[in-house]
Every structure is written in structure tokens, then in C-alpha cells.
Design a protein around this motif. Structure first.
Motif, short mmCIF file in Angstrom:
data_model
loop_
_atom_site.label_atom_id
_atom_site.label_comp_id
_atom_site.label_asym_id
_atom_site.label_seq_id
_atom_site.Cartn_x
_atom_site.Cartn_y
_atom_site.Cartn_z
N LEU A 1 -13.94 9.06 44.29
CA LEU A 1 -13.91 8.36 45.58
C LEU A 1 -13.13 9.22 46.57
O LEU A 1 -11.90 9.27 46.53
N ASN B 1 -8.78 6.23 47.97
CA ASN B 1 -9.08 4.79 47.92
C ASN B 1 -7.81 3.95 47.89
O ASN B 1 -6.85 4.26 47.19
N SER C 1 -9.76 8.35 42.43
CA SER C 1 -9.62 8.90 43.78
C SER C 1 -8.43 9.84 43.80
O SER C 1 -7.55 9.77 42.93
#
Length: 390
Positions: free
Chosen positions: A46, A50, A307
Motif C-alpha cells: 500500500l 496507510n 505499507s
């Protein structure tokens, strides 16, 4: 085949420093080592950082709402509450997977001396280096160099750009942008390998031919899976996972798959932006989950979501700035469906940021040990494994 078209299609063979003497035959590039198990790892990165606190939410802690009066998710919208934690309402199907016992959350994942730069923190995660060290090759690339035969198509990156995680001293992975073009570039007779007296030219020819053979193997797997299609959500991440599913069902030997989802740098307008991105993530993963479950593949396919960092605990008004630790999410692969680690500590902070509890390299070590019986110390990841995930 035109060279420009070739590199546009594959992005690159993710090998890094490829030495001409190591090229024996194109077949060597795509024979998987029989010692590698039939387990499959899929990574979703991600990009942007995130906001973990608004993904898996500590709603029972009043400090959460004190520090996030505008962007805190209301208690009555949070779903699947477990020990004071719950999912963002956009992750409604994560809750279903969790209730099935097939989703594990590892809380407060990070590393010492965190770096809040997108690019540097991604590099740290992708190479599994210390925050003050720089490595040339990715952690998965180093693993594949040891675990796989010379130049096997052991990993596939489904994305518009290469992933440093897969960079290795051997050409054991490729990046594919558009699977619909694979059939146009099969190893047809006119593209058969032709060597010359020019080593530099032969190097390029062998690289191109090897990638063509790799794409031919991909095409064969896609054809085998033609009758095993399932319904998927309509978004780009979902499409990437659908391609991966077809290759897995079609018997491609690759054991590592990698892709990413952008859009998580939510400095402003976070409520709407984060809701949209989490909805994409939810729909894509649930489509893949149902597919794997229906085809009896969920036990051997493990999906990992991460992330490069989380966000700051305190909102900046309408969003959040770069932070440190956050959750990692694991789906499938016979995980224990548990929550690993303590709830985020919103009192004891480091300059306004969460203090990590679980080092991301411990998660990596756990994945390699559990799925491939591989000791991560061989690639200089010396962290202990985490019990309770698998």
C-alpha cells in the motif's frame, strides 16, 4: 520483436546485475527448484503510508477520539470488534474473512529508528535493511537466489514498475504490465535464439529470449485456467489478483507474486480518500479470497498486506501526516485467524508517533520459515519468528 515494445511489456527482468557467463540456456531461466514447496506468497504494498489507526481501529481507547476529533471513525460504524479493536466500515469483507478464521492482524509493525520518507522507508521494507544501511538486492530476491535454480521464473511482479523486493543477482523474476499482450510475444520461430560473435549483443538476445520463454510459460498457465474463471470486483488491484489467480490455477511455477496499490498518502480529505482506497482493497482481496477458497487453494496461498509506514496519531485537521508503525494483514495460508500484539499505545509515543512492537523483518522471517522451511538468517534477516501467526 522491437526492443522498445519488449521493455514496455515486461518493464524489466528484475535481476539487477546479470552476468553473461551465467546464461546457459533459456530453459534454465524457468525451471523451478524442486526443493521449493508448492506454497505461494502474494504481497500487496500500500503505497503512500496507510493509516493503520483508521484501518484496524482502537475504538475502545478514548484517546483515539481525542486525538482525531474530525477523522475518527464513529464507534457505531466499526465492524467485527475484537478486544477493543475493529475494522473500518469499508473493510466489511475483511470482517467476514476474519470470522471465517482466515485473517490475522499483526499490530504495531515497524522498525527501529524509523524513516518518514516514502522512498527511503519503502527501500528499508523492500531490502529488509537497518534504517542506517543500504542494500543492493531485495529480501525476496536474496531468498530466491539461494532457494531456486539458476535463473528460474520464481517470482512475478504484476505492476507498472519493478519492485526492489525482487531485485536479485540472478534473473529469477519479471515484471508484467499487461497480460493481454502476452500472446503477441510468444517464442515464435522468428524470435528463436540466434547467437553471434558479439558477447554484448548475445547478452541482450538471451535476456529477451528468456523473457519470451517466461511469457510463453505464463500463456500456457493462463490457457490451462481458462475454465476456472471466477467473478472479480471491477478495479485495477482486483484485476491484478485475478491474473495471479489464473496463473496459480494454471500451474505456473512461480512461488512469489507482488503488486501494489497507490493512494494512501492522506494528508488531507482523508475520510473520503481513505474510504475509497480501503474499499478497493476490500473488494479485490475478497474476490481473490472467494476464488482461492472455491478452488481449494486457500491453504497454500498466503496474501500479505503492508505499507511503508503508518500515520501520526494526531490528525492535522482533515488528514494525517507521515508516521511510523502500523498493522500488517495476512489472509489465507492456514493462518490462525488471530490478532498478534497489543493494542496501539496512544499514550507512550515517539514524537507523536506509535512505537513499534513487532519488527517487520520478524514477519518476513516467519513467512519464510512457515511457507518454505527457510532460515532467514541465510539472507541476513536475524530477527526471531513470531509465534501465533501460522
Amino acid at each position: 520483436m522491437k526492443r522498445r515494445q519488449f521493455f514496455r511489456l515486461t518493464a524489466t527482468s528484475t535481476g539487477g546485475m546479470l552476468l553473461l557467463p551465467n546464461f546457459l540456456t533459456a530453459q534454465n531461466l524457468f525451471d523451478i527448484n524442486t526443493t521449493l514447496s508448492d506454497n505461494v506468497l502474494i504481497f500487496i504494498q500500500l503505497n503512500g503510508g496507510n493509516d493503520g489507526l483508521n484501518t484496524f481501529i482502537p475504538f475502545s481507547d478514548p484517546l483515539y477520539y481525542q486525538k482525531r476529533p474530525k477523522i475518527g471513525i464513529p464507534k457505531d460504524q466499526i465492524i467485527n470488534s475484537v478486544n477493543g479493536m475493529g475494522f473500518h466500515p469499508s473493510l466489511k469483507d475483511f470482517a467476514k474473512i476474519s470470522q471465517d478464521g482466515n485473517l490475522t492482524v499483526v499490530q504495531n509493525v515497524g522498525y527501529p529508528n524509523p524513516n518518514r520518507s516514502h522512498f527511503r522507508s519503502r527501500e528499508i521494507w523492500q531490502t529488509a535493511s537497518d534504517s542506517n544501511k543500504y542494500l543492493d538486492y531485495g529480501w525476496l530476491g536474496r531468498f530466491l537466489d539461494i532457494q531456486c535454480n539458476d535463473k528460474s521464473l520464481a517470482a512475478l511482479n504484476v505492476d507498472n514498475i519493478d519492485s526492489l523486493s525482487l531485485k536479485s543477482s540472478l534473473a529469477n523474476s519479471i515484471t508484467v504490465k499487461n497480460f493481454n499482450k502476452i500472446k503477441q510475444y510468444n517464442a515464435t520461430p522468428e524470435n528463436q535464439l540466434k547467437l553471434s560473435d558479439n558477447p554484448q549483443l548475445d547478452f541482450v538476445r538471451k535476456l529477451e529470449y528468456a523473457s519470451l520463454e517466461g511469457m510463453d510459460e505464463i500463456d500456457k498457465a493462463l490457457k490451462k485456467a481458462e475454465k476456472l474463471n471466477e467473478s472479480y470486483a471491477n478495479n485495477p488491484l482486483s484485476k491484478n489478483l485475478e491474473w495471479m489467480s489464473k496463473l496459480i490455477k494454471g500451474g505456473l511455477n512461480s512461488r512469489i507474486y507482488y503488486t501494489s496499490l497507490n493512494g494512501f498518502d492522506t494528508h488531507n480529505n482523508q475520510i473520503q480518500r481513505h474510504k475509497k482506497q480501503l474499499s478497493i482493497l476490500n473488494d479485490a482481496i475478497f474476490s481473490f479470497y472467494k476464488d482461492m477458497k472455491h478452488n481449494n487453494l486457500l491453504d497454500r496461498v498466503t496474501l500479505v498486506v503492508f505499507s511503508e509506514f503508518g500515520r501520526r496519531v494526531k490528525e492535522n485537521g482533515m488528514g494525517t501526516d507521515h508516521g511510523t508503525a502500523g498493522p500488517m494483514i495476512i489472509v489465507g495460508g492456514n493462518n490462525k485467524g488471530s490478532v498478534i500484539g497489543k493494542n496501539p499505545n496512544l499514550i507512550n509515543l515517539d514524537k507523536g508517533d506509535l512505537i513499534f512492537e513487532n519488527d517487520f523483518r520478524s514477519v518476513y522471517a516467519t513467512l519464510l520459515q512457515s511457507k518454505f522451511n527457510f532460515d532467514s538468517k541465510a539472507i541476513n534477516i536475524n530477527n526471531d519468528v513470531i509465534s501465533g501467526i501460522f
